[in-house]
Design a protein around this motif. Structure first.
Motif, PDB file in Angstrom:
ATOM      1  N   TYR A  25       0.923  -1.198  -0.184  1.00 26.68           N
ATOM      2  CA  TYR A  25       0.022  -0.037   0.058  1.00 26.68           C
ATOM      3  C   TYR A  25       0.821   1.112   0.164  1.00 26.68           C
ATOM      4  O   TYR A  25       1.767   1.261   0.477  1.00 26.68           O
ATOM      5  CB  TYR A  25      -0.886   0.146   1.166  1.00 26.68           C
ATOM      6  CG  TYR A  25      -0.281   0.121   2.613  1.00 26.68           C
ATOM      7  CD1 TYR A  25       0.035  -1.060   3.073  1.00 26.68           C
ATOM      8  CD2 TYR A  25      -0.032   1.129   3.388  1.00 26.68           C
ATOM      9  CE1 TYR A  25       0.603  -1.236   4.313  1.00 26.68           C
ATOM     10  CE2 TYR A  25       0.545   1.155   4.349  1.00 26.68           C
ATOM     11  CZ  TYR A  25       0.848   0.017   5.210  1.00 26.68           C
ATOM     12  OH  TYR A  25       1.566  -0.152   6.125  1.00 26.68           O
ATOM     13  N   THR A  26       0.243   2.261  -0.325  1.00 23.96           N
ATOM     14  CA  THR A  26       0.983   3.606  -0.570  1.00 23.96           C
ATOM     15  C   THR A  26      -0.117   4.704  -0.012  1.00 23.96           C
ATOM     16  O   THR A  26      -1.303   4.422  -0.421  1.00 23.96           O
ATOM     17  CB  THR A  26       1.610   4.220  -1.970  1.00 23.96           C
ATOM     18  OG1 THR A  26       0.319   3.831  -2.856  1.00 23.96           O
ATOM     19  CG2 THR A  26       2.627   2.878  -2.297  1.00 23.96           C
ATOM     20  N   ASN A  27       0.765   5.742   0.355  1.00 24.18           N
ATOM     21  CA  ASN A  27      -0.213   6.984   0.539  1.00 24.18           C
ATOM     22  C   ASN A  27      -1.167   6.737   1.977  1.00 24.18           C
ATOM     23  O   ASN A  27      -2.370   7.339   1.605  1.00 24.18           O
ATOM     24  CB  ASN A  27      -0.800   7.492  -0.471  1.00 24.18           C
ATOM     25  CG  ASN A  27       0.328   8.109  -1.402  1.00 24.18           C
ATOM     26  OD1 ASN A  27       1.305   8.652  -1.094  1.00 24.18           O
ATOM     27  ND2 ASN A  27      -0.036   8.020  -2.960  1.00 24.18           N
ATOM     28  N   TYR A  28      -0.909   6.006   2.699  1.00 21.41           N
ATOM     29  CA  TYR A  28      -1.904   5.526   3.760  1.00 21.41           C
ATOM     30  C   TYR A  28      -1.033   4.932   5.185  1.00 21.41           C
ATOM     31  O   TYR A  28      -0.003   4.246   4.833  1.00 21.41           O
ATOM     32  CB  TYR A  28      -2.790   4.376   3.310  1.00 21.41           C
ATOM     33  CG  TYR A  28      -3.942   4.291   4.131  1.00 21.41           C
ATOM     34  CD1 TYR A  28      -4.621   3.074   4.440  1.00 21.41           C
ATOM     35  CD2 TYR A  28      -4.879   5.494   4.343  1.00 21.41           C
ATOM     36  CE1 TYR A  28      -5.737   2.997   5.193  1.00 21.41           C
ATOM     37  CE2 TYR A  28      -6.229   5.392   5.114  1.00 21.41           C
ATOM     38  CZ  TYR A  28      -6.592   4.144   5.508  1.00 21.41           C
ATOM     39  OH  TYR A  28      -7.807   4.110   6.210  1.00 21.41           O
ATOM     40  N   SER A  29      -1.690   5.257   6.338  1.00 23.44           N
ATOM     41  CA  SER A  29      -1.269   4.708   7.305  1.00 23.44           C
ATOM     42  C   SER A  29      -2.060   4.046   8.294  1.00 23.44           C
ATOM     43  O   SER A  29      -2.940   4.609   9.029  1.00 23.44           O
ATOM     44  CB  SER A  29      -0.814   5.895   8.291  1.00 23.44           C
ATOM     45  OG  SER A  29       0.679   6.596   7.570  1.00 23.44           O
TER      46      SER A  29
END
Lengths: 110, 116
Positions: A25-29
């Protein structure tokens, strides 16, 4: 924007081997990550959840790892069986906001 | 057994003809979700209810509406179905998570919508 990628559309393995599926995943926490199983024409079924502060979870023949530095989860099925053939979806979320990946279709051949 | 039920399992409608899909649950969960899933794609969240509070996703078309008359039932209304709305529609429920918690979702079997 947030992106969830599962390693491949399809994975074929021989019965008895370990299946390893990847979720990046990217751009997410996310606060947590979940794995679901979906059979053709059916709704997803919850398998495992792992929280952001956990590295690994196990349930019977299933194992999930969660690396928040790499932004990756690995889902393992050991001693795979033909009955494990299905699509496996990862989902990431915080509270009620959860997003699914497109899934990996696993086929276990006898 | 406690469960999530969707009716009908298969729905055929004509282009532009309104259609309603229904979902009921015996789990007494206070959160209910509607997803759209097209072949080989991720389930896409359309909206969810947290009790009676309706939460619409920003990219859900106005053509899609929902009603939740009580805890057990939730409806998806498609006002003017287009060919692109043909998909599997999944209803799911969950308990509201504790603060900072998580929500395992329980899915129904889905309704497959065909638009002619």
């Amino acid at each position: 924007s947030q992106k969830i990628e599962q390693n491949s559309e399809a994975l074929n393995i021989q019965e008895g081997k370990t299946a390893t599926l990847t979720c990046n995943y990217t751009n997410y926490s996310p606060a947590y990550l979940q794995w679901y199983r979906q059979d053709p024409g059916r709704g997803p079924v919850f398998l495992l959840l792992i929280r952001e502060n956990e590295k690994e979870k196990r349930k019977e023949r299933l194992k999930v790892t969660f690396d928040t530095t790499l932004k990756q989860s690995l889902f393992h099925i050991t001693a795979s069986q033909p009955a494990d053939s299905a699509t496996y979806l990862c989902a990431l979320g915080k509270n009620n906001d959860m997003r699914f990946g497109a899934g990996t279709r696993l086929t276990v051949k006898p | 057994d406690a469960m999530v039920i969707q009716n009908p399992r298969y729905q055929v409608t004509q282009f532009g003809k309104p259609v309603t899909l229904s979902c009921s649950q015996t789990l007494n969960h206070n959160v209910m979700y509607w997803y759209q899933q097209k072949s080989s794609q991720a389930p896409k969240l359309l909206f969810h209810y947290y009790d009676k509070d309706f939460n619409n996703e920003a990219d859900t078309p106005d053509n899609f509406q929902s009603r939740r008359p009580n805890t057990s039932f939730c409806f998806l209304d498609i006002r003017s179905p287009g060919l692109g709305d043909a998909a599997m529609y999944l209803c799911a429920t969950s308990r509201a998570p504790p603060r900072g918690g998580y929500n395992e979702q329980f899915f129904g079997p889905g309704t497959r919508l065909t638009v002619l």
